[in-house]
Design a protein around this motif. Structure first.
Motif, PDB file in Angstrom:
ATOM      1  N   SER A   1      18.362 -11.374  61.103  1.00  0.00           N
ATOM      2  CA  SER A   1      18.638 -12.805  60.997  1.00  0.00           C
ATOM      3  C   SER A   1      18.930 -13.367  62.382  1.00  0.00           C
ATOM      4  O   SER A   1      19.034 -12.630  63.373  1.00  0.00           O
ATOM      5  N   PHE A   2      19.084 -14.696  62.431  1.00  0.00           N
ATOM      6  CA  PHE A   2      19.318 -15.395  63.684  1.00  0.00           C
ATOM      7  C   PHE A   2      20.619 -16.178  63.601  1.00  0.00           C
ATOM      8  O   PHE A   2      20.954 -16.730  62.555  1.00  0.00           O
ATOM      9  N   LEU A   3      21.306 -16.215  64.731  1.00  0.00           N
ATOM     10  CA  LEU A   3      22.394 -17.160  64.880  1.00  0.00           C
ATOM     11  C   LEU A   3      21.783 -18.423  65.451  1.00  0.00           C
ATOM     12  O   LEU A   3      21.562 -18.529  66.664  1.00  0.00           O
TER      13      LEU A   3
ATOM     14  N   ARG B   1      30.217 -12.039  61.010  1.00  0.00           N
ATOM     15  CA  ARG B   1      30.096 -12.835  59.785  1.00  0.00           C
ATOM     16  C   ARG B   1      28.661 -12.845  59.274  1.00  0.00           C
ATOM     17  O   ARG B   1      28.421 -12.810  58.063  1.00  0.00           O
ATOM     18  N   GLN B   2      27.714 -12.887  60.201  1.00  0.00           N
ATOM     19  CA  GLN B   2      26.309 -12.909  59.802  1.00  0.00           C
ATOM     20  C   GLN B   2      25.899 -11.580  59.188  1.00  0.00           C
ATOM     21  O   GLN B   2      25.055 -11.535  58.288  1.00  0.00           O
ATOM     22  N   CYS B   3      26.470 -10.489  59.659  1.00  0.00           N
ATOM     23  CA  CYS B   3      26.143  -9.159  59.125  1.00  0.00           C
ATOM     24  C   CYS B   3      26.704  -8.953  57.719  1.00  0.00           C
ATOM     25  O   CYS B   3      26.172  -8.139  56.955  1.00  0.00           O
ATOM     26  N   ALA B   4      27.761  -9.666  57.400  1.00  0.00           N
ATOM     27  CA  ALA B   4      28.385  -9.520  56.077  1.00  0.00           C
ATOM     28  C   ALA B   4      28.709 -10.892  55.508  1.00  0.00           C
ATOM     29  O   ALA B   4      29.874 -11.266  55.367  1.00  0.00           O
ATOM     30  N   PRO B   5      27.678 -11.667  55.167  1.00  0.00           N
ATOM     31  CA  PRO B   5      27.936 -13.016  54.670  1.00  0.00           C
ATOM     32  C   PRO B   5      28.707 -13.000  53.355  1.00  0.00           C
ATOM     33  O   PRO B   5      28.460 -12.172  52.482  1.00  0.00           O
ATOM     34  N   ASN B   6      29.672 -13.894  53.254  1.00  0.00           N
ATOM     35  CA  ASN B   6      30.496 -14.029  52.041  1.00  0.00           C
ATOM     36  C   ASN B   6      31.306 -12.774  51.735  1.00  0.00           C
ATOM     37  O   ASN B   6      31.740 -12.567  50.603  1.00  0.00           O
TER      38      ASN B   6
ATOM     39  N   ILE C   1      27.303  -0.879  66.641  1.00  0.00           N
ATOM     40  CA  ILE C   1      28.267   0.042  66.031  1.00  0.00           C
ATOM     41  C   ILE C   1      27.594   0.819  64.907  1.00  0.00           C
ATOM     42  O   ILE C   1      26.550   0.416  64.379  1.00  0.00           O
ATOM     43  N   LEU C   2      28.201   1.946  64.563  1.00  0.00           N
ATOM     44  CA  LEU C   2      27.884   2.713  63.357  1.00  0.00           C
ATOM     45  C   LEU C   2      29.029   2.520  62.373  1.00  0.00           C
ATOM     46  O   LEU C   2      30.197   2.640  62.754  1.00  0.00           O
ATOM     47  N   THR C   3      28.707   2.248  61.118  1.00  0.00           N
ATOM     48  CA  THR C   3      29.765   1.993  60.147  1.00  0.00           C
ATOM     49  C   THR C   3      29.300   2.319  58.734  1.00  0.00           C
ATOM     50  O   THR C   3      28.127   2.110  58.407  1.00  0.00           O
ATOM     51  N   PRO C   4      30.181   2.805  57.878  1.00  0.00           N
ATOM     52  CA  PRO C   4      29.836   3.000  56.464  1.00  0.00           C
ATOM     53  C   PRO C   4      29.913   1.706  55.651  1.00  0.00           C
ATOM     54  O   PRO C   4      29.640   1.717  54.448  1.00  0.00           O
ATOM     55  N   ASP C   5      30.239   0.599  56.295  1.00  0.00           N
ATOM     56  CA  ASP C   5      30.440  -0.658  55.572  1.00  0.00           C
ATOM     57  C   ASP C   5      29.144  -1.367  55.206  1.00  0.00           C
ATOM     58  O   ASP C   5      29.177  -2.356  54.469  1.00  0.00           O
ATOM     59  N   ILE C   6      28.008  -0.918  55.733  1.00  0.00           N
ATOM     60  CA  ILE C   6      26.732  -1.533  55.372  1.00  0.00           C
ATOM     61  C   ILE C   6      25.778  -0.440  54.884  1.00  0.00           C
ATOM     62  O   ILE C   6      25.973   0.740  55.152  1.00  0.00           O
ATOM     63  N   GLU C   7      24.727  -0.860  54.186  1.00  0.00           N
ATOM     64  CA  GLU C   7      23.787   0.095  53.592  1.00  0.00           C
ATOM     65  C   GLU C   7      22.461   0.164  54.317  1.00  0.00           C
ATOM     66  O   GLU C   7      21.721   1.144  54.166  1.00  0.00           O
ATOM     67  N   ALA C   8      22.099  -0.852  55.094  1.00  0.00           N
ATOM     68  CA  ALA C   8      20.810  -0.886  55.792  1.00  0.00           C
ATOM     69  C   ALA C   8      21.029  -1.375  57.223  1.00  0.00           C
ATOM     70  O   ALA C   8      21.967  -2.147  57.488  1.00  0.00           O
ATOM     71  N   PRO C   9      20.196  -0.930  58.165  1.00  0.00           N
ATOM     72  CA  PRO C   9      20.314  -1.442  59.538  1.00  0.00           C
ATOM     73  C   PRO C   9      20.256  -2.968  59.556  1.00  0.00           C
ATOM     74  O   PRO C   9      19.430  -3.575  58.885  1.00  0.00           O
ATOM     75  N   THR C  10      21.139  -3.552  60.332  1.00  0.00           N
ATOM     76  CA  THR C  10      21.259  -5.004  60.362  1.00  0.00           C
ATOM     77  C   THR C  10      21.244  -5.484  61.803  1.00  0.00           C
ATOM     78  O   THR C  10      21.997  -4.990  62.641  1.00  0.00           O
ATOM     79  N   LEU C  11      20.340  -6.436  62.083  1.00  0.00           N
ATOM     80  CA  LEU C  11      20.244  -7.023  63.408  1.00  0.00           C
ATOM     81  C   LEU C  11      20.499  -8.518  63.311  1.00  0.00           C
ATOM     82  O   LEU C  11      20.034  -9.177  62.387  1.00  0.00           O
ATOM     83  N   VAL C  12      21.212  -9.027  64.296  1.00  0.00           N
ATOM     84  CA  VAL C  12      21.428 -10.465  64.413  1.00  0.00           C
ATOM     85  C   VAL C  12      21.008 -10.870  65.825  1.00  0.00           C
ATOM     86  O   VAL C  12      21.557 -10.367  66.815  1.00  0.00           O
ATOM     87  N   LEU C  13      20.021 -11.757  65.926  1.00  0.00           N
ATOM     88  CA  LEU C  13      19.530 -12.225  67.217  1.00  0.00           C
ATOM     89  C   LEU C  13      20.220 -13.543  67.550  1.00  0.00           C
ATOM     90  O   LEU C  13      20.199 -14.484  66.749  1.00  0.00           O
TER      91      LEU C  13
END
Length: 263
Positions: A116-118, A140-145, A177-189
């Motif tokens: 996603s994009f900021l 916030r963008q990596c974990a919306p809501n 970062i590496l974290t167990p809090d997400i399930e798929a690689p997440t990029l924010v541009l």
């Protein structure tokens, strides 16, 4: 001086001699310099020099961009867009919007991901925009809501920055970062409207890429994102990220680099 760009991927034929010769002929009609940049191979050539274009080593599926600069760049872009649309998979052009019918050259990774994009950091004034603001927005963008997860991501990113700055040089920062809090690689541009000091001795940053990988990471993730981080050491590749403003182009550039180990 007028500048225009056309971004595309090569079809199953790649760039055979007849396409190169046709591109050379068309480029010669205009009072503009036309350069073809094979982004996948990180090589460039003047489009009026067929032999140089052959040295690009272009392969089917490669991501390319025509960069046009000159007095009649607008007209050249219009004509060359038609050529690209007929012979390649058009991703973006400064000449017109791309129809859904033309969207055939999308780049597909061998794993699920989120990108996603900021689009705006406008809630902060320029004077108050600091690294912590950008990291907050990325989290916030990596974990919306999901404020609890976003807060944990922010804490982890800040801890990573405390170890050493994630500035890559050439105007790019890569907080990761590496974290167990997400399930798929997440990029924010996050292209920045104003350059920002991110770390000492590496110069100001104008483009931030937030990267969050699941822990433990799969082998495919490590291959893809190791390839991506190596490309961020190349000044030409970084220039593509900082100079291009269209989201579809930035997405294609990033995904193409992630795909390199699987070609």
């Amino acid at each position: 001086m007028i500048e225009r760009r056309i971004t595309f991927t090569l079809d199953d034929e790649g760039l055979p001699a007849w396409k190169l010769n046709r591109l050379k002929t068309l480029a010669g009609y205009f009072r503009s310099i036309v350069v073809i940049n094979n982004i996948s191979q990180l090589r460039t050539a003047n489009a009026e020099q067929a032999m140089r274009m052959m040295s690009l080593g272009s392969m089917p599926g490669d991501l390319c961009q025509l960069m046009i600069e000159g007095l009649d760049a607008e007209l050249a872009c219009m004509v060359l867009t038609d050529f690209v649309s007929e012979n390649c998979y058009l991703i973006s052009t400064d000449h017109r919007l791309i129809s859904q019918r033309e969207e055939k050259g999308s780049i597909v990774l061998p794993f699920d991901y989120e990108l996603s994009f900021l689009s705006s950091l406008s809630q902060f004034t320029v004077s108050s925009l600091v690294k912590a603001d950008v990291l907050t927005q990325i989290s916030r963008q990596c974990a919306p809501n999901q404020p609890d997860i976003a807060n944990r991501l922010l804490e982890q990113m800040q801890a990573r920055e405390a170890v050493s700055s994630t500035t890559m040089g050439n105007g790019i920062a890569l907080p990761h970062i590496l974290t167990p809090d997400i399930e798929a690689p997440t990029l924010v541009l996050a292209p920045l409207e104003q350059p920002l000091e991110w770390g000492p001795k590496r110069g100001p940053v104008s483009f931030v890429i937030g990267l969050v990988l699941p822990a433990p990471p799969q082998r495919e993730y490590l291959l893809a994102f190791s390839s991506f981080s190596r490309r961020l050491l190349d000044p030409g590749f970084c220039q593509l990220l900082t100079e291009n403003t269209r989201p579809e182009v930035l997405k294609a550039v990033v995904l193409d680099s992630l795909l390199q180990p699987f070609r």
